[in-house]
Design a protein around this motif. Sequence first.
Motif, PDB file in Angstrom:
ATOM      1  N   GLY A 115     -32.961  -9.587  17.124  1.00  0.00           N
ATOM      2  CA  GLY A 115     -31.540  -9.753  17.414  1.00  0.00           C
ATOM      3  C   GLY A 115     -30.976  -8.519  18.108  1.00  0.00           C
ATOM      4  O   GLY A 115     -30.232  -8.641  19.090  1.00  0.00           O
ATOM      5  N   ILE A 116     -31.343  -7.328  17.641  1.00  0.00           N
ATOM      6  CA  ILE A 116     -30.864  -6.079  18.270  1.00  0.00           C
ATOM      7  C   ILE A 116     -31.383  -5.978  19.700  1.00  0.00           C
ATOM      8  O   ILE A 116     -30.646  -5.660  20.633  1.00  0.00           O
ATOM      9  CB  ILE A 116     -31.303  -4.851  17.437  1.00  0.00           C
ATOM     10  CG1 ILE A 116     -30.567  -4.862  16.088  1.00  0.00           C
ATOM     11  CG2 ILE A 116     -31.050  -3.547  18.182  1.00  0.00           C
ATOM     12  CD1 ILE A 116     -31.130  -3.916  15.057  1.00  0.00           C
ATOM     13  N   LEU A 117     -32.678  -6.306  19.868  1.00  0.00           N
ATOM     14  CA  LEU A 117     -33.264  -6.262  21.213  1.00  0.00           C
ATOM     15  C   LEU A 117     -32.474  -7.149  22.166  1.00  0.00           C
ATOM     16  O   LEU A 117     -32.151  -6.764  23.289  1.00  0.00           O
ATOM     17  CB  LEU A 117     -34.717  -6.740  21.170  1.00  0.00           C
ATOM     18  CG  LEU A 117     -35.778  -5.720  20.782  1.00  0.00           C
ATOM     19  CD1 LEU A 117     -37.138  -6.387  20.698  1.00  0.00           C
ATOM     20  CD2 LEU A 117     -35.843  -4.599  21.821  1.00  0.00           C
ATOM     21  N   LYS A 118     -32.202  -8.375  21.687  1.00  0.00           N
ATOM     22  CA  LYS A 118     -31.485  -9.301  22.552  1.00  0.00           C
ATOM     23  C   LYS A 118     -30.040  -8.832  22.782  1.00  0.00           C
ATOM     24  O   LYS A 118     -29.475  -9.018  23.857  1.00  0.00           O
ATOM     25  CB  LYS A 118     -31.499 -10.705  21.955  1.00  0.00           C
ATOM     26  CG  LYS A 118     -32.911 -11.286  21.942  1.00  0.00           C
ATOM     27  CD  LYS A 118     -32.940 -12.784  21.965  1.00  0.00           C
ATOM     28  CE  LYS A 118     -32.787 -13.316  23.360  1.00  0.00           C
ATOM     29  NZ  LYS A 118     -32.950 -14.751  23.451  1.00  0.00           N
ATOM     30  N   ALA A 119     -29.455  -8.178  21.742  1.00  0.00           N
ATOM     31  CA  ALA A 119     -28.087  -7.678  21.884  1.00  0.00           C
ATOM     32  C   ALA A 119     -27.993  -6.565  22.924  1.00  0.00           C
ATOM     33  O   ALA A 119     -26.979  -6.427  23.597  1.00  0.00           O
ATOM     34  CB  ALA A 119     -27.607  -7.164  20.526  1.00  0.00           C
ATOM     35  N   SER A 124     -34.301 -10.056  27.558  1.00  0.00           N
ATOM     36  CA  SER A 124     -34.199 -11.458  27.972  1.00  0.00           C
ATOM     37  C   SER A 124     -35.148 -12.341  27.154  1.00  0.00           C
ATOM     38  O   SER A 124     -35.948 -11.850  26.356  1.00  0.00           O
ATOM     39  CB  SER A 124     -34.575 -11.566  29.454  1.00  0.00           C
ATOM     40  OG  SER A 124     -35.915 -11.168  29.599  1.00  0.00           O
ATOM     41  N   PHE A 125     -35.099 -13.671  27.396  1.00  0.00           N
ATOM     42  CA  PHE A 125     -36.017 -14.626  26.793  1.00  0.00           C
ATOM     43  C   PHE A 125     -37.468 -14.231  27.146  1.00  0.00           C
ATOM     44  O   PHE A 125     -38.329 -14.143  26.286  1.00  0.00           O
ATOM     45  CB  PHE A 125     -35.698 -16.034  27.340  1.00  0.00           C
ATOM     46  CG  PHE A 125     -36.630 -17.102  26.873  1.00  0.00           C
ATOM     47  CD1 PHE A 125     -36.361 -17.832  25.712  1.00  0.00           C
ATOM     48  CD2 PHE A 125     -37.788 -17.405  27.585  1.00  0.00           C
ATOM     49  CE1 PHE A 125     -37.211 -18.835  25.292  1.00  0.00           C
ATOM     50  CE2 PHE A 125     -38.640 -18.394  27.157  1.00  0.00           C
ATOM     51  CZ  PHE A 125     -38.359 -19.120  26.012  1.00  0.00           C
ATOM     52  N   LEU A 169     -47.652 -18.892  20.266  1.00  0.00           N
ATOM     53  CA  LEU A 169     -46.625 -19.487  21.127  1.00  0.00           C
ATOM     54  C   LEU A 169     -45.412 -20.056  20.381  1.00  0.00           C
ATOM     55  O   LEU A 169     -44.272 -19.673  20.700  1.00  0.00           O
ATOM     56  CB  LEU A 169     -47.250 -20.559  22.031  1.00  0.00           C
ATOM     57  CG  LEU A 169     -47.718 -20.055  23.405  1.00  0.00           C
ATOM     58  CD1 LEU A 169     -48.233 -21.200  24.243  1.00  0.00           C
ATOM     59  CD2 LEU A 169     -46.596 -19.347  24.136  1.00  0.00           C
ATOM     60  N   PRO A 170     -45.615 -20.954  19.363  1.00  0.00           N
ATOM     61  CA  PRO A 170     -44.404 -21.507  18.702  1.00  0.00           C
ATOM     62  C   PRO A 170     -43.534 -20.431  18.064  1.00  0.00           C
ATOM     63  O   PRO A 170     -42.311 -20.432  18.300  1.00  0.00           O
ATOM     64  CB  PRO A 170     -44.993 -22.471  17.667  1.00  0.00           C
ATOM     65  CG  PRO A 170     -46.370 -22.767  18.130  1.00  0.00           C
ATOM     66  CD  PRO A 170     -46.840 -21.558  18.840  1.00  0.00           C
ATOM     67  N   PRO A 171     -44.087 -19.468  17.292  1.00  0.00           N
ATOM     68  CA  PRO A 171     -43.210 -18.424  16.740  1.00  0.00           C
ATOM     69  C   PRO A 171     -42.569 -17.573  17.835  1.00  0.00           C
ATOM     70  O   PRO A 171     -41.407 -17.159  17.708  1.00  0.00           O
ATOM     71  CB  PRO A 171     -44.144 -17.561  15.884  1.00  0.00           C
ATOM     72  CG  PRO A 171     -45.346 -18.388  15.648  1.00  0.00           C
ATOM     73  CD  PRO A 171     -45.464 -19.292  16.808  1.00  0.00           C
ATOM     74  N   ALA A 172     -43.299 -17.320  18.908  1.00  0.00           N
ATOM     75  CA  ALA A 172     -42.770 -16.501  20.003  1.00  0.00           C
ATOM     76  C   ALA A 172     -41.582 -17.199  20.653  1.00  0.00           C
ATOM     77  O   ALA A 172     -40.563 -16.568  20.964  1.00  0.00           O
ATOM     78  CB  ALA A 172     -43.867 -16.234  21.035  1.00  0.00           C
ATOM     79  N   MET A 208     -33.810 -16.826  19.673  1.00  0.00           N
ATOM     80  CA  MET A 208     -32.868 -16.336  18.660  1.00  0.00           C
ATOM     81  C   MET A 208     -31.599 -15.798  19.298  1.00  0.00           C
ATOM     82  O   MET A 208     -31.652 -15.168  20.361  1.00  0.00           O
ATOM     83  CB  MET A 208     -33.519 -15.219  17.839  1.00  0.00           C
ATOM     84  CG  MET A 208     -34.397 -15.731  16.735  1.00  0.00           C
ATOM     85  SD  MET A 208     -35.104 -14.352  15.862  1.00  0.00           S
ATOM     86  CE  MET A 208     -36.042 -15.215  14.627  1.00  0.00           C
ATOM     87  N   GLN A 209     -30.469 -16.043  18.633  1.00  0.00           N
ATOM     88  CA  GLN A 209     -29.185 -15.524  19.108  1.00  0.00           C
ATOM     89  C   GLN A 209     -28.826 -14.293  18.276  1.00  0.00           C
ATOM     90  O   GLN A 209     -28.886 -14.345  17.040  1.00  0.00           O
ATOM     91  CB  GLN A 209     -28.104 -16.580  18.939  1.00  0.00           C
ATOM     92  CG  GLN A 209     -28.310 -17.829  19.793  1.00  0.00           C
ATOM     93  CD  GLN A 209     -28.292 -17.535  21.282  1.00  0.00           C
ATOM     94  OE1 GLN A 209     -27.546 -16.651  21.736  1.00  0.00           O
ATOM     95  NE2 GLN A 209     -29.119 -18.234  22.047  1.00  0.00           N
ATOM     96  N   PRO A 210     -28.437 -13.180  18.909  1.00  0.00           N
ATOM     97  CA  PRO A 210     -28.091 -11.978  18.143  1.00  0.00           C
ATOM     98  C   PRO A 210     -27.022 -12.254  17.096  1.00  0.00           C
ATOM     99  O   PRO A 210     -27.073 -11.714  15.994  1.00  0.00           O
ATOM    100  CB  PRO A 210     -27.576 -11.015  19.213  1.00  0.00           C
ATOM    101  CG  PRO A 210     -28.113 -11.519  20.493  1.00  0.00           C
ATOM    102  CD  PRO A 210     -28.314 -12.978  20.349  1.00  0.00           C
TER     103      PRO A 210
END
Lengths: 449, 443
Positions: A336-340, A344-345, A429-432, A438-440
């Motif tokens: 979440g922090i990384l995405k914040a 990117s995806f 792949l599925p967990p990745a 995930m949304q921050p």
Amino acid sequence: MYKWLLALRYLTGRRISYVAVMVIGLCVFVVFVVMTVMDGLVGQFKQRTHDFVGDCVVSTESMVGFPYYDRFVTILHSEPIVEAASAVINTYGLVALASRQDAVGLQIMGIEPTWHFKVTGLGKSLYLHPDDPNKAFLAQHDPNLPGCILGIDLVLNRDWSGSYDYRWLPVKAIYEISCFPLTAKGALARVGAGYVNAKRFAFADVSRTGLAREDGGCVYLPFGQLQVLSGMAGPPGRATAIHIRFRPNVDLMAGTAKVAELWDQFRKACQDLPQSQLLAGVKVKDWKTYRKATIAPMEKEQIAMVVMFVLLATTAIFIVFVVFYMIVANKARDIGILKAVGASFGGVMGLMVGFASLIGLLGASIGLLAGWAFLSRINQIEYLLFERFGFQLWDRTIFSIGQIPNQIHLDLAAAVALSAIIVCLTGCLPPAMKAARMQPSDTLRASPV
Amino acid sequence: MIKVLLWIRYLRTRPVVLLSITAVALAVALLIVVASLFTGFIDAFERSATELVGDVLLTSPNRFDHADRLAEALLASGLVKATAAGTQLPGLLHLGTGDVRPVQVWAIEPQALEQVTCIKRWLITHDDNPRIPSPGQHVGPIPALIGIGLLTEPDPVTDRYDRQRAIGQIGQRLVLTCPAIPGKDADGTAQRPGRRTLELAIAGIVHSGNWLFDQQSILVPLKAFQTDQNSPPALVDRVQIRLADGIDARDAVTSITTIWDRFAQQILGWGPYQAAQAEVLPAKELQGRFLAEVRKQLGVLMVIFGVVDMAAVVLVFCVFYMIVRLKIKDIAILKACGCPSSQVAFLFLGLGAVTGSIGAAIGVLLGWLFTHNINHIEDRISALLGIRLWDSSAYLFEQIPNQVAWGAVWVIVGIAILAAAAGALAPAVMAARARPVEVLRYE
């Protein structure tokens, strides 16, 4: 850059990753060892078959044979792609020790050593006079009789190590060999006169080709002698096959196609000659096609083993999946922090894929290293097991196998390592995907107890 | 009760447990298929030996006569139902235009063989109810029974013989050459070894399903090897024995050996050393060394797959570790309510065993389905790809053994359940050691 740093951190920081590495390593080890040994056995068998047959064979399945083989051999020798060609007679005969009533029905092969040793590896397989065409059929004990070469398993027994005790060679033995002489129409040539031709031959040598069927069931006679015995002396003389060795730089398929083309031309040119109908049943095959019946089952077993390992790889995929699922669940806030901060995806996917690749690479390296260490000592280990517990992987007195093949093939190692990485990528792949989506706001929100 | 409820709840709500079940099922199915194929091959080999030879085979390196008196003694013992004395010789057979084959000649009276082996079941003739030809019924060429593989080759795709084509060759003349069976002259002196050439006619075709037998064998009446009609019967060197119902072949060997020793010394006048050179063996043990090798290869394969299947144990560990981590608060509540640590550990160990049991049950079903239908599956693959996976010339039998080795199944199932429980052991201990005060504290 952060992707690789984080991947390395997850690998070293999360002990559960070690489980995935360990399982991948174990699977790689087993697959690498089993496939190397199996590949070695199949490769050894193919090499021995190739040595025995040559590159290409012009042959008929009928024991009547075909005429004008000598003219075609001359044509082949004038071709730049052909190194050597040798006419052969394949038939069956009854072989008996002249002094005893025991006899055995065997394959009899008539060869002309000078050419046949150039085409095949048969000369090198002889014990007394290896690769010496002038002495191949020399019967030392009775030079007045023509000599014969016997498959080694017909006269000697293998010991526990797969070796033979050559002191027991039957150097004074005389064999009576009987054949049915056949006319060009396939009928018995000696109707009303006892039907069979029989002749005595003195022991000249043994041949150890490493092929069970040949070493345990084949006798080699001088071409001319067998031609008379089997009623093929003519005129015109007949043979059942022509074995061909191509020059080193000639492609097998291209060479075989060229010989087939030459044979078609030759057959048309001979169509007005007597017995030319026998040429119709003659086929041109490369050595693999010629011995397909014996090679194919081994290759099929190899494929069956690969299929079974692929099935078992499913478990490894599941393990990687579970490990990644746990890591993603535990590191949801990090993601979440990384995405914040702008990852990117693709960035998060890259992080997970990199992590999976690292697990695969590390597991494959450990497995291959352990496999290499095991394979390099596999024969010593087997010897120790035999010495202490009487265990051998294969009973050498039954199977024509020498040492356990342990030659490392880099292409096989690379294929196994690549498969390990693919297994890891599939599992992650599925967990990745879940992590990358995930949304921050969801992951960083303080959750109630 | 609460444990069972929790097991059901975890199995229903944690889909990740299904991965463990799938892995165990795959591992069990694979091991069952491998064990069944090898065991089936060994069984087929032993059954084939019994069908071809009888229950017990007596072979002597020295040929002998008065086989009828040996048969009388064996039958009188009550152990033996029927015997067939004869010999086997290598031969060379001319089958017609340009076709010469090395063959194994069974010089034996076919009607005696009928009592000992399953030859009547395998016989194909023009008649719907085939009968073994009697050696006394023929005029001219000697009637012989011939393996189907000597008359027609199996189809490269279906691996089946063309039986109609083979039947069309009944009556065809053959020429056989083989070593003569030396008899004794009227004055009792042994005849010199030589070679015999016989003119035969195909009286029937034998299709046993054993590739080697079908490809190599020709059955010729022993009488045909007599020098002439008035000479004494040809000598024999083997007696095939069918035991009376309920008699075990291994138990019978000692009694048969005793009867043989008495016969050899009293009737044949042989010394004890010469008599002891004969060998009496149950038919199933004739290829004992080869079958021991097959069993060894099965053991090696099971070890290899067993090692790889350790991954399933690791998977169970991972899944249970994850469940324990995710459900640590539930566990802490249970413990806070008074559930002892041992019960908590048992909850997860039991769940591991349940996972293993369900996986093993599915594995048994999959293994049974695959093994039972393996010939149909192979037929479909052959039809689809145009290649035969199972070739009788390589594996001796026309059909892939499709009987599940239930003896091995229970061992595999037991190990699978124990392994799954072992995989759950470490997470179970972790759960048992969870302290409610630490887990339930709000930070």
